[in-house]
Motif scaffolding. Structure first.
Motif, mmCIF file in Angstrom:
data_model
loop_
_atom_site.group_PDB
_atom_site.id
_atom_site.type_symbol
_atom_site.label_atom_id
_atom_site.label_comp_id
_atom_site.label_asym_id
_atom_site.label_seq_id
_atom_site.Cartn_x
_atom_site.Cartn_y
_atom_site.Cartn_z
ATOM 1 N N VAL A 64 -58.070 -50.896 43.244
ATOM 2 C CA VAL A 64 -58.907 -49.830 44.005
ATOM 3 C C VAL A 64 -59.970 -49.206 43.152
ATOM 4 O O VAL A 64 -61.018 -48.778 43.570
ATOM 5 C CB VAL A 64 -57.895 -48.764 44.808
ATOM 6 N N GLY A 65 -59.246 -48.531 42.217
ATOM 7 C CA GLY A 65 -60.187 -47.776 41.191
ATOM 8 C C GLY A 65 -61.403 -48.514 40.768
ATOM 9 O O GLY A 65 -62.588 -48.112 40.683
ATOM 10 N N TYR A 66 -61.269 -49.873 40.571
ATOM 11 C CA TYR A 66 -62.332 -50.592 40.121
ATOM 12 C C TYR A 66 -63.281 -50.781 41.264
ATOM 13 O O TYR A 66 -64.564 -50.653 41.009
ATOM 14 C CB TYR A 66 -61.898 -52.351 39.956
ATOM 15 N N ILE A 67 -62.962 -50.966 42.363
ATOM 16 C CA ILE A 67 -63.708 -50.962 43.553
ATOM 17 C C ILE A 67 -64.564 -49.812 43.762
ATOM 18 O O ILE A 67 -65.563 -49.847 43.997
ATOM 19 C CB ILE A 67 -62.990 -51.442 44.918
ATOM 20 N N LEU A 68 -63.891 -48.681 43.600
ATOM 21 C CA LEU A 68 -64.471 -47.488 43.997
ATOM 22 C C LEU A 68 -65.558 -46.847 42.884
ATOM 23 O O LEU A 68 -66.517 -46.258 42.808
ATOM 24 C CB LEU A 68 -63.402 -46.471 43.982
ATOM 25 N N ALA A 69 -65.275 -47.676 41.571
ATOM 26 C CA ALA A 69 -66.131 -47.362 40.343
ATOM 27 C C ALA A 69 -67.235 -48.268 40.262
ATOM 28 O O ALA A 69 -68.607 -47.916 39.949
ATOM 29 C CB ALA A 69 -65.432 -47.489 39.151
ATOM 30 N N LYS A 70 -67.277 -49.551 40.673
ATOM 31 C CA LYS A 70 -68.164 -50.491 40.352
ATOM 32 C C LYS A 70 -68.711 -51.238 41.586
ATOM 33 O O LYS A 70 -69.879 -51.836 41.242
ATOM 34 C CB LYS A 70 -67.610 -51.420 39.496
#
Lengths: 275, 439, 299
Positions: free
Chosen positions: A93-99
């Motif tokens: 989820v962090g990846y999606i929200l970041a990238k």
């Protein structure tokens, strides 16, 4: 490169000493806890750091009077499984929200973040109602479910993922990787320090979790370590040598987990810049 | 490496689904409902009933109750009791959570001070008159049991009660050449002064009397000191707080002056009174009979004595208890079974075993007789016939008001009269809000 | 597959939403519904265990805002945050930087500074209370050996809260150290080397390179630290006498206030009202903080 100037040497020495003194002060309460664990009851309030009469009777008492091994096992299972879940979902989820740029991304981030703004104390009753409805109270899943995905971890991973150069991801796309592949093969290895930190904190947080497990568990054999020890402490009110012995035993696995993972924080691959 | 991790993760997630199904085994010391019980050949007409009994977990108590359940179930083969215990400190959280989720006991063991909230929420039902006639209760139990009433009806009945007495360290007394514990307020002050020691820097090494508000100090003030000065803590209808009468103010002043003027004790010394007393650093401590369980292995001799009398020369003490009540869930056959169980729990034989195993005082005079010569229990047992239990609307806030009042005097130099009046106003408001809701 | 016709970006968006579905559902079910349930309670009069819950609207909030203990708790909570969060960050950065600088025993130092974080809070509270005793406690003994008179510490309405904050910062040292170590690791060595070549000294290097590049980590620490300190509870419960948040309510945090109202005074609805207020405060502070301190970087 071989001649280190004296000023630098002194500087290094000063830092060493400073860190050492700081460390001594830092671990003093911990040493006191250890020391008390090995003292007989009568000596608990003697002001000696090294006990005069070292005894193992407190540890023995805990093993005799409580199903300590079972508590250990329960805690290991709960903490490990939760950590695995968190270390998979949170970075994702962090990846999606970041990238991944899409509309509403920031709103979702804040919505997720807002979920840690309600103290757990007030959530345990609705959680329990839900757990009973699904008949998972007194089960491992029942104890674990609130912590399987954490806003804290998502936030942490998002911060670290954000610093990854976009070119890295682009390179992956050019190579024909799927989005998930980019996440798994490129992003994840590059945030290893943060991932290790997340693993440590998640394991530790779940190892010490109390507020929800104490509500979720009614059968004594399902007790996790903090719940069992808290009850044990109450039954032996004011017998701090026993409480400290229990606390000492509870600390060991976490120190091991930390010892294993802390190297990862440093060994992590630092960005060497693609530009 | 990644593939292995993925495989491991998948396996683990699958495992957790499996684990969701497996939780604690259903076996506890007492069996839950199992239709095929082998031990009876009961005629089919007696229906099988299961009731739940909840209480807080305390090892000796839990073990005794498990034993009692076995015996009860043997004597009443159609009744099964499911015994659930909670950690003491999370008692209300657990009850609130469980009841909200639709679970709940038939018989519950709770602190008498919570009665107003439990009764007003409709959770408890009054004990049936025919099974627990008031006249019989009044004849066979100590008067303090009346605190289990609301609106003239009994809601709870205790197996054991606790009273306050003066714990004193015999060895320290001997060392200071004091033969007997204090019998009056003045003696208390004099003896405590002799028993207080400070080092060269003025730091306390030993207190003659452990002065505190939290712990049992506030109970001592409310139920004992005020009365001894000639007043009473509340009106007979429990509606008006009467702390700031001249008598109450006098009692409060005397009490706080133990620290501020006579300096024989100090709040927070060695963190709490139990620690100080156990380590031989407090010569006297007003505490409840439940403290005896924590003092089993102290290396010095100690005893309990009745609380010293005050200006009016009469004996008083404060009592409290945890007691068993019927919840609204208990209906029909379960209610009958629950009543049987409650009777079993409060019969004399049970009480005697209870006192022996756990150390709490019996609620029946005939049983208390048997223990009155035990030197550690004597002081506590002596107080049973005349003990009073305070009516609490909110015990925590009540105690807190007094704690703040005492702290204001000690830390901020407020006058005792002013501090007590403020505390009284706070608690009066609690009572007013409570009673106005009940109309 | 109907997805063939979408652009690369659109495909990514679809994947993002599809993957987010499970975690989002999780949060909605596990966090948001229960939170709404808890806050809904504040509009009713749920006296602990009763069946009927009359609707009372904003009455609890009215009472709350007239409750002097509530305001005291609020004020204390702000002290916890304003003093605790910067202290936590400063300590974390300092230790992380120092450990990075040494060549040997890094692992040992990391372990030593992490130990408070793994120690059980009950044990920590007990040891701290013991050291901070007014009579005969180690801290006062050290003070007196320097000629400073003994202090009341946990017994003083002005000092107690700072003693507790010190114990929280102490316990959290390992946590912020680890976070900042991870953050420092993400700063490429090449930047420092380039700066050295340019003649920048240590302090310069810190402010021009380390501090800005640590921004994501600092934002993380500040935000989560604020959220965490706004909800401080266990430490106050363990370190104040009777867990009351005294002396004179000087250490009582908002969550302790909520907990006592809910489970000691059995006023669950009233506690929910305070919870809702706390939530709004946390939300507002987080949004504001985020805007103020986040600096975005393009690589």
């Amino acid at each position: 490169m071989n001649r280190v100037p004296l000023s630098q040497r002194l500087g290094q020495a000063a830092i060493y000493i400073g860190l050492l003194v700081g460390a001594a002060i830092t671990i003093f309460p911990f040493l006191w806890m250890l020391s008390t664990a090995f003292k007989p009851g009568a000596d608990v309030y003697s002001m000696k750091l090294i006990p005069e009469n070292i005894t193992l009777e407190n540890f023995k008492a805990i093993f005799d009077q409580t199903p300590f091994a079972r508590w250990y096992m329960n805690s290991v299972i709960v903490a490990s499984l939760t950590t695995l879940s968190v270390c998979f979902f949170d970075p994702l989820v962090g990846y999606i929200l970041a990238k991944v740029k899409f509309k509403g991304r920031d709103v979702i981030f804040f919505a997720i973040l807002s979920s840690i703004m309600i103290p757990t104390e007030m959530l345990v009753i609705p959680w329990y109602i839900g757990a009973v409805k699904l008949s998972i109270e007194d089960t491992y899943l029942g104890i674990m479910f609130p912590g399987l995905i954490t806003a804290f971890g998502i936030f942490l991973m998002r911060q670290f993922m954000e610093s990854l150069p976009n070119d890295l991801m682009e390179a992956g796309r050019i190579d024909g990787l799927t989005e998930f592949g980019i996440f798994w093969k490129i992003a994840m290895p590059n945030v290893r320090p943060a991932l290790a930190a997340l693993a440590i904190f998640t394991f530790l947080g779940n190892w010490n979790a109390f507020l929800w497990p104490v509500i979720a568990i009614t059968k004594p054999e399902m007790n996790t370590l903090p719940v069992g020890l808290s009850n044990f402490a109450y039954q032996n009110f004011n017998e701090y040598q026993l409480v400290m012995a229990g606390a000492t035993m509870a600390v060991l696995p976490v120190l091991i987990v930390f010892a294993i993972f802390q190297k990862q924080i440093i060994k992590g691959i630092t960005l060497t810049g693609i530009k | 490496m990644k593939k292995r991790f993925a495989a491991m993760l998948a396996a683990v997630l699958a495992l957790s689904v499996v684990l969701a199904g497996c939780g604690g085994s259903k076996e506890t010391k007492t069996e839950t409902t199992e239709p095929a019980k082998t031990e009876t050949t009961q005629p089919a007409s007696s229906e099988k009933v299961t009731i739940e009994y909840w209480q807080y977990d305390y090892k000796s108590k839990t073990e005794l109750v498990n034993q009692l359940i076995k015996e009860f179930q043997t004597a009443n083969p159609n009744i099964t009791i499911n015994h659930v215990v909670f950690p003491y400190e999370q008692y209300n959280e657990k009850v609130a959570a469980a009841v909200s989720a639709g679970k709940g006991p038939d018989v519950i063991n709770l602190y008498y001070g919570w009665l107003p909230k439990y009764v007003d929420s409709g959770y408890l039902q009054p004990l049936p008159e025919d099974a627990f006639p008031a006249a019989t209760i009044e004849k066979e139990f100590f008067p303090v049991v009346k605190a289990g009433q609301m609106d003239g009806k009994y809601y709870v009945l205790p197996t054991a009660v606790r009273t306050l007495a003066m714990l004193y360290n015999v060895d320290l007394f001997k060392a200071a050449n004091i033969a007997e514990p204090p019998k009056t307020w003045d003696e208390l002050v004099d003896q405590a002064k002799k028993l207080t020691k400070r080092d060269a820097n003025g730091q306390l090494e030993q207190v003659g009397f452990y002065f505190n508000v939290g712990g049992q100090g506030h109970n001592w003030f409310r139920e004992v000191l005020i009365r001894q000065a000639g007043g009473q803590p509340q009106s007979a209808d429990y509606k008006k707080i009467a702390w700031s009468t001249p008598e109450g103010l006098k009692a409060f002043k005397w009490w706080v002056e133990l620290q501020t003027v006579h300096k024989v004790g100090e709040i927070g010394f060695m963190t709490d009174d139990v620690t100080a007393f156990k380590n031989g650093k407090a010569a006297m401590d007003v505490d409840g009979s439940f403290r005896l369980g924590n003092l089993k292995d102290v290396p010095f001799e100690f005893r309990s004595a009745p609380l010293p009398v005050g200006p009016d020369g009469k004996q008083y003490t404060m009592a409290s208890f945890w007691a068993n009540g019927l919840t609204k869930k208990a209906q029909g056959a379960q209610k009958e079974a629950a009543i049987k169980w409650m009777k079993f729990l409060t019969q004399p034989d049970t009480m005697e075993r209870w006192t022996k195993a756990i150390g709490e005082l019996p609620a029946r005079p005939e049983v208390a007789e048997k223990f009155k010569d035990d030197p550690k229990m004597a002081g506590f047992i002596q107080g049973l016939p005349y003990a009073n239990a305070t009516f609490f609307v909110d015990e925590v806030k009540d105690r807190d008001a007094l704690t703040v009042a005492v702290d204001e005097v000690i830390l901020n130099g407020k006058s005792t009269d002013e501090a007590l009046k403020e505390a009284e106003a706070k608690v009066q408001k609690l009572f007013d809000d409570y009673w106005s809701k009940r109309k | 597959m109907g997805l063939k016709g979408l652009t690369l970006n659109q495909k990514r968006t679809v994947w993002a939403w599809a993957t987010l579905a499970v975690p989002l559902l999780f949060f909605v079910i596990v966090r948001m519904f229960p939170a709404l349930y808890a806050m809904k309670l504040s509009l009713y009069d749920w006296q602990f265990l009763n069946d009927t819950q009359p609707f009372v609207g904003l009455e609890h909030y009215k009472t709350l805002f007239q409750d002097e203990v509530f305001w005291k708790s609020l004020k204390n909570t702000f002290i916890y945050v304003v003093v605790g969060v910067p202290a936590q960050i400063a300590v974390g950065i300092s230790i992380a930087l120092l450990i990075q600088k040494v060549n040997k025993f890094q692992g040992l130092y990391r372990m030593l500074y992490f130990i408070p974080y793994v120690t059980s809070s009950v044990a920590v509270a007990w040891v701290w209370r013991w050291i901070m005793q007014e009579h005969g406690g180690l801290f006062n003994q050290i003070l007196m050996s320097f000629g400073i008179p003994a202090q009341k510490l946990l017994g003083s309405p002005s000092q107690a809260i700072y003693v507790i904050i010190a114990s929280i910062v102490w316990q959290g040292m390992g946590f912020s150290m680890v976070i900042f170590l991870a953050g420092l690791e993400g700063i490429p060595q090449t930047f420092y080397e380039a700066a050295e070549i340019d003649g920048a000294n240590g302090w310069h290097r810190f402010w021009k390179i380390t501090w800005p590049l640590l921004n994501p980590t600092i934002v993380f620490s500040a935000l989560t630290g604020t959220i965490r300190y706004l909800q401080v509870f266990t430490e106050v419960l363990n370190m104040s006498s009777q867990g009351q948040g005294g002396p004179l309510n000087s250490t009582k945090s908002l969550v302790l206030f909520i907990y006592q109202e809910a489970f000691k005074s059995l006023n669950l609805s009233y506690a929910s009202a305070a919870t809702a207020v706390l939530f709004v405060i946390i939300l507002v502070l987080t949004v504001v903080q985020n805007k103020v301190i986040t600096k975005k970087f393009e690589y």
